[in-house]
Every structure is written in structure tokens, then in C-alpha cells.
Motif scaffolding. Structure first.
Motif, PDB file in Angstrom:
ATOM      1  N   THR A  48       0.843  -1.190   0.000  1.00  0.00           N
ATOM      2  CA  THR A  48       0.000   0.000   0.000  1.00  0.00           C
ATOM      3  C   THR A  48       0.879   1.241   0.000  1.00  0.00           C
ATOM      4  N   ILE A  49       0.623   2.148  -0.918  1.00  0.00           N
ATOM      5  CA  ILE A  49       1.331   3.426  -0.947  1.00  0.00           C
ATOM      6  C   ILE A  49       0.533   4.377  -0.061  1.00  0.00           C
ATOM      7  N   ASN A  50       1.171   4.889   0.991  1.00  0.00           N
ATOM      8  CA  ASN A  50       0.454   5.700   1.976  1.00  0.00           C
ATOM      9  C   ASN A  50       0.427   7.178   1.621  1.00  0.00           C
ATOM     10  N   ASN A  51       1.554   7.862   1.766  1.00  0.00           N
ATOM     11  CA  ASN A  51       1.574   9.300   1.509  1.00  0.00           C
ATOM     12  C   ASN A  51       2.956   9.757   1.077  1.00  0.00           C
ATOM     13  N   TRP A  71       5.962   6.964   1.717  1.00  0.00           N
ATOM     14  CA  TRP A  71       5.821   5.869   2.684  1.00  0.00           C
ATOM     15  C   TRP A  71       5.007   4.745   2.047  1.00  0.00           C
ATOM     16  N   VAL A  72       5.554   3.522   2.133  1.00  0.00           N
ATOM     17  CA  VAL A  72       4.905   2.331   1.571  1.00  0.00           C
ATOM     18  C   VAL A  72       4.778   1.291   2.673  1.00  0.00           C
ATOM     19  N   THR A  73       3.595   0.705   2.803  1.00  0.00           N
ATOM     20  CA  THR A  73       3.370  -0.374   3.772  1.00  0.00           C
ATOM     21  C   THR A  73       3.352  -1.699   3.027  1.00  0.00           C
ATOM     22  N   THR A  74       4.218  -2.618   3.459  1.00  0.00           N
ATOM     23  CA  THR A  74       4.296  -3.950   2.869  1.00  0.00           C
ATOM     24  C   THR A  74       3.947  -4.956   3.955  1.00  0.00           C
ATOM     25  N   GLN A 113       6.738  -0.556   7.256  1.00  0.00           N
ATOM     26  CA  GLN A 113       6.447   0.747   6.661  1.00  0.00           C
ATOM     27  C   GLN A 113       7.803   1.317   6.280  1.00  0.00           C
ATOM     28  N   LYS A 147       0.227   5.124  -7.219  1.00  0.00           N
ATOM     29  CA  LYS A 147      -0.604   6.174  -6.634  1.00  0.00           C
ATOM     30  C   LYS A 147      -0.145   7.514  -7.161  1.00  0.00           C
TER      31      LYS A 147
END
Length: 151
Positions: A48-51, A71-74, A113, A147
Motif C-alpha cells: 500500500t502506498i500511503n503518503n 511511505w509504503v506499507t508492505t 512501513q 498512486k
């Protein structure tokens, strides 16, 4: 000569047994780890690409300060195989910052993250960030997330 050789072999036998006895007798304090909280690395399940942020205060990679960071959540274990910002491949695929995501109540990491340096200062307008992550264990999975951000 036989007596000297026999004596040397006997001494070797005595010392080897006593060394094991001394080693077994030593009481050493160790840090307690609950091994039940450690397990196999979970497979890659989501990216997920956060911000997007302006990177500030990075000590390890000071050249990243002032650049756009994303910031990317894996969830699960994986590594970036491709990172693009506005269609250009980013050569530094290592994150300049990261935080582990732990399974509640344990010390087992189940995700990360990570802050990726896009290599450019922020410019007003619309920008696209794309990352492809490959799982480290079976089943090997490849996930691409994309994103668009506006500055």
C-alpha cells in the motif's frame, strides 16, 4: 617411550572430561527470549502506498533531505524490484527509513512501513509513484502498487 605416550593419552583424557564438567557447571545469565514468538517470515500479501512527504532529518542518508519521500506499507516479507517516480526508475531501491509492524503481543515482524527517496525536490503539480515488490518466500508473489499525488 610407550609409558610416556600412555601418560600423555591419559592426561588428554582427563583434561577433556574435566573441561566438559567445568563448562557444564558454569551458570551464565542469558536474556530470556520467548521463542514461540519467532516464526517463519510471512508471505507477501499486500503493498500500500500511503503518503508523500518532504524528507527531513535523515541522518543515515543526509543526501535524501529535501527530496520527495513516499511511505509504503508492505505486509509480509518482500523486496522492491522496481520503483518509479513520474515514470523514471529510481536507482536507490533501499528505503531510507523503516518501521516494523509487529504481530500484536509478540516481537514477530509481519510487515514494514518504509520511506523511499524519489531523488527529487518537491515540485507543484501531479506526480505518480509506482512500486513493484517481490515476495521473499513461497508462494512467491509479485505485487505492483501505483498512486498519484498532488503537491
Amino acid at each position: 617411550m610407550k609409558k610416556i605416550l600412555s601418560l600423555l593419552l591419559a592426561l588428554c583424557l582427563v583434561f577433556s572430561v574435566s573441561a566438559v564438567a567445568f563448562a557444564a557447571d558454569t551458570n551464565v545469565e542469558t536474556e530470556s527470549n520467548d521463542l514461540s514468538t519467532y516464526g517463519a517470515a510471512p508471505p507477501l500479501t499486500s503493498v500500500t502506498i500511503n503518503n508523500a512527504v518532504t524528507i527531513e532529518g535523515i541522518i543515515v542518508y543526509p543526501s535524501s533531505n529535501g527530496h520527495v519521500g513516499v511511505w509504503v506499507t508492505t505486509m509480509g516479507y518482500g523486496y522492491a524490484t522496481s520503483i518509479k517516480y513520474d515514470g523514471e526508475e529510481i536507482t536507490r531501491r533501499n528505503a531510507v527509513g523503516s518501521k516494523g509492524i509487529l504481530r500484536p503481543g509478540t516481537q514477530e515482524a509481519i510487515g514494514w512501513q518504509e520511506l523511499y527517496d524519489c531523488g527529487k525536490a518537491p515540485e507543484s503539480g501531479t506526480h505518480t509513484f509506482e512500486i513493484t515488490v517481490r515476495g521473499r518466500n513461497n508462494p512467491t508473489k509479485v505485487i505492483t502498487a501505483k498512486k498519484t499525488f498532488t503537491f
